[in-house]
Each structure stands twice: as structure tokens, then as C-alpha cells.
Design a protein around this motif. Sequence first.
Motif, PDB file in Angstrom:
ATOM      1  N   ALA A  47      48.839 -51.979  -9.845  1.00 11.79           N
ATOM      2  CA  ALA A  47      50.191 -51.652 -10.311  1.00 11.79           C
ATOM      3  C   ALA A  47      50.223 -50.192 -10.754  1.00 11.79           C
ATOM      4  O   ALA A  47      49.338 -49.752 -11.483  1.00 11.79           O
ATOM      5  CB  ALA A  47      50.597 -52.561 -11.463  1.00 11.79           C
ATOM      6  N   ILE A  48      51.233 -49.468 -10.279  1.00 11.57           N
ATOM      7  CA  ILE A  48      51.348 -48.050 -10.622  1.00 11.57           C
ATOM      8  C   ILE A  48      52.725 -47.807 -11.213  1.00 11.57           C
ATOM      9  O   ILE A  48      53.746 -48.098 -10.579  1.00 11.57           O
ATOM     10  CB  ILE A  48      51.146 -47.149  -9.387  1.00 11.57           C
ATOM     11  N   ASP A  49      52.745 -47.303 -12.434  1.00 12.72           N
ATOM     12  CA  ASP A  49      54.002 -46.880 -13.042  1.00 12.72           C
ATOM     13  C   ASP A  49      54.169 -45.379 -12.789  1.00 12.72           C
ATOM     14  O   ASP A  49      53.372 -44.569 -13.255  1.00 12.72           O
ATOM     15  CB  ASP A  49      54.017 -47.180 -14.538  1.00 12.72           C
ATOM     16  N   ILE A  50      55.207 -45.039 -12.051  1.00 16.50           N
ATOM     17  CA  ILE A  50      55.416 -43.674 -11.580  1.00 16.50           C
ATOM     18  C   ILE A  50      56.179 -42.867 -12.620  1.00 16.50           C
ATOM     19  O   ILE A  50      57.139 -43.345 -13.219  1.00 16.50           O
ATOM     20  CB  ILE A  50      56.203 -43.676 -10.250  1.00 16.50           C
ATOM     21  N   SER A  51      55.765 -41.619 -12.808  1.00 14.79           N
ATOM     22  CA  SER A  51      56.544 -40.680 -13.610  1.00 14.79           C
ATOM     23  C   SER A  51      56.417 -39.295 -12.979  1.00 14.79           C
ATOM     24  O   SER A  51      55.784 -39.136 -11.933  1.00 14.79           O
ATOM     25  CB  SER A  51      56.068 -40.671 -15.070  1.00 14.79           C
ATOM     26  N   LYS A  52      57.000 -38.308 -13.602  1.00 16.95           N
ATOM     27  CA  LYS A  52      57.098 -36.988 -12.976  1.00 16.95           C
ATOM     28  C   LYS A  52      55.747 -36.295 -12.856  1.00 16.95           C
ATOM     29  O   LYS A  52      55.401 -35.787 -11.780  1.00 16.95           O
ATOM     30  CB  LYS A  52      58.062 -36.108 -13.781  1.00 16.95           C
ATOM     31  N   HIS A  53      54.965 -36.284 -13.924  1.00 17.36           N
ATOM     32  CA  HIS A  53      53.730 -35.510 -13.932  1.00 17.36           C
ATOM     33  C   HIS A  53      52.472 -36.365 -13.826  1.00 17.36           C
ATOM     34  O   HIS A  53      51.439 -35.874 -13.385  1.00 17.36           O
ATOM     35  CB  HIS A  53      53.654 -34.661 -15.199  1.00 17.36           C
ATOM     36  N   ARG A  54      52.559 -37.630 -14.227  1.00 18.13           N
ATOM     37  CA  ARG A  54      51.376 -38.480 -14.170  1.00 18.13           C
ATOM     38  C   ARG A  54      51.787 -39.917 -13.903  1.00 18.13           C
ATOM     39  O   ARG A  54      52.948 -40.299 -14.112  1.00 18.13           O
ATOM     40  CB  ARG A  54      50.583 -38.388 -15.483  1.00 18.13           C
ATOM     41  N   HIS A  55      50.816 -40.707 -13.440  1.00 18.30           N
ATOM     42  CA  HIS A  55      51.073 -42.093 -13.100  1.00 18.30           C
ATOM     43  C   HIS A  55      50.070 -42.984 -13.826  1.00 18.30           C
ATOM     44  O   HIS A  55      48.868 -42.671 -13.873  1.00 18.30           O
ATOM     45  CB  HIS A  55      50.950 -42.322 -11.580  1.00 18.30           C
ATOM     46  N   GLU A  56      50.573 -44.086 -14.391  1.00 18.16           N
ATOM     47  CA  GLU A  56      49.710 -45.061 -15.059  1.00 18.16           C
ATOM     48  C   GLU A  56      49.316 -46.136 -14.047  1.00 18.16           C
ATOM     49  O   GLU A  56      50.178 -46.755 -13.415  1.00 18.16           O
ATOM     50  CB  GLU A  56      50.430 -45.701 -16.243  1.00 18.16           C
ATOM     51  N   THR A 100      47.144 -37.687 -12.381  1.00 18.50           N
ATOM     52  CA  THR A 100      48.218 -36.695 -12.326  1.00 18.50           C
ATOM     53  C   THR A 100      48.827 -36.680 -10.934  1.00 18.50           C
ATOM     54  O   THR A 100      48.257 -37.214  -9.972  1.00 18.50           O
ATOM     55  CB  THR A 100      47.680 -35.303 -12.683  1.00 18.50           C
ATOM     56  N   ASN A 101      49.969 -36.057 -10.830  1.00 18.38           N
ATOM     57  CA  ASN A 101      50.676 -36.014  -9.552  1.00 18.38           C
ATOM     58  C   ASN A 101      50.130 -34.872  -8.689  1.00 18.38           C
ATOM     59  O   ASN A 101      50.855 -33.943  -8.323  1.00 18.38           O
ATOM     60  CB  ASN A 101      52.176 -35.821  -9.815  1.00 18.38           C
ATOM     61  N   THR A 102      48.839 -34.961  -8.356  1.00 13.27           N
ATOM     62  CA  THR A 102      48.164 -33.935  -7.574  1.00 13.27           C
ATOM     63  C   THR A 102      47.369 -34.593  -6.458  1.00 13.27           C
ATOM     64  O   THR A 102      46.974 -35.771  -6.551  1.00 13.27           O
ATOM     65  CB  THR A 102      47.206 -33.101  -8.430  1.00 13.27           C
ATOM     66  N   LEU A 103      47.089 -33.847  -5.399  1.00 13.84           N
ATOM     67  CA  LEU A 103      46.353 -34.383  -4.261  1.00 13.84           C
ATOM     68  C   LEU A 103      44.940 -34.787  -4.648  1.00 13.84           C
ATOM     69  O   LEU A 103      44.422 -35.808  -4.170  1.00 13.84           O
ATOM     70  CB  LEU A 103      46.323 -33.348  -3.125  1.00 13.84           C
ATOM     71  N   ASP A 104      44.290 -34.021  -5.520  1.00  9.41           N
ATOM     72  CA  ASP A 104      42.924 -34.349  -5.941  1.00  9.41           C
ATOM     73  C   ASP A 104      42.866 -35.711  -6.618  1.00  9.41           C
ATOM     74  O   ASP A 104      41.955 -36.512  -6.354  1.00  9.41           O
ATOM     75  CB  ASP A 104      42.390 -33.271  -6.883  1.00  9.41           C
TER      76      ASP A 104
END
Length: 223
Positions: free
Chosen positions: A14-23, A40-44
Amino acid sequence: MTATDTTASTLLVAIDISKHRHEVLIGAPGKKRRRRLTITNTLDDFRRLAAILMDYGLPVRIGFEATGNYHRPLAHHLGQAGFDLKLVSSVGLARTREALHNSWDKNDPKDAQVILRMLEIGAVQFFHDPLATGVADIQELSKTHEIVSRSKTELWHRILTHYLPLYFPEAERFHRSSRTDWFLAFLEKYPTPGMITAMSKEVFVADAWQVVGRKVSKERLLS
């Protein structure tokens, strides 16, 4: 024929999406303890999450709620990695949160728990990546057209039911579609009756002559 439940042998994420990071909340089959991650919302971090999920060696089913456009990069990356993606309805998520926690209160860790529960009971929808299926452009154009059309209709109804009855009740007959453009231009330049009555009739007719466009009996109309 006996139906088999594939959820029992599937890694649920389960992923809770937000602007800068995801839980992220991971539920492994046969284990009560769930693993939590924050990426974080990054490719790495997308690659790190994909590697962690692959290390389990199990089929992976991932659920998330569409959140603006913030879910798209992560969903696209996970979809390309071969994971099974499921979309969680925003309304369904809110109702399930209320039922499970007896509260409307919203926070990211709690939402991840609710999404995981919805994955367990199968209360999810298919997710079709518009970029992968080649419909991204037409989808965005159609959604934009819908929003613009709805906003235009809402604005026009406000003008007809609130604005005109208050300021220009005698002008309602001019709202037909063939006359809408000049009529809105007229209201934009003269939003209140006081802006018209401040001028003499001759000055007003001259001032508004170009606003109403090419009309038959234009002077009589303005008069």
C-alpha cells in the motif's frame, strides 16, 4: 472448478501518495508484522523500492490512490518493473477509513493501512497507465475539455440566476448562444448599471459601439 485465492501468496503493498514523499506499507503473506518505508519522489528511491519488493521473490500487488499527478511517475516506474498495480477509489478510501477507525481524520500512515486493507478484501480498481497505453494526450485533453465545459456552464448559470436578476433583469433575453460572445464582452466592460448611467446616452452609445460587434440596428439595441 475450485477458485483459488491468489492474495494469500501475494505480497501486498500500500502506498499513500503525496507531493514530496510516499508512505509505503508492505504486508508479506503469513506475517502479521508489516514493514514501513518512506520514499521520496525521486528516481533513486523508486529504484530502491522496486529492488526491495523484488527481493521478496513473490508476486507483488500494489495499491494506491490517484493524487493529482504525483502518483504517475512512481506508478509508471513500478508498472514497467512488472508489478500488478491497483487503483484505490478516493471515495472508497474515505468510507473505509471511517468504518475502520470510526473517524474521518486523515494522515498518511493511517491511509496506507486502509489501502492495504482494501487490497486484502479486493476493493480496488484496475489501473491503466496512460503513458504506457498511449492515451496520455487524449486523456488530458478530454479531462481539460470536461473541466472547461463544466466551469463555463457553472459560470453561465451564476450569471443568469444571480448577476442578471440583480443588475440587468431586462437583459436576460440576450443570453442566447448566438449572442453570447458580445453579451459577455458587454458585461465585462460594464459590470454594473452605474458604469452606464454615469455617461450620457450619446456618450454611452459611442463608447459601446465596438463592444457589441457587428449588429443589425446596433444603435437601437444600445439605446
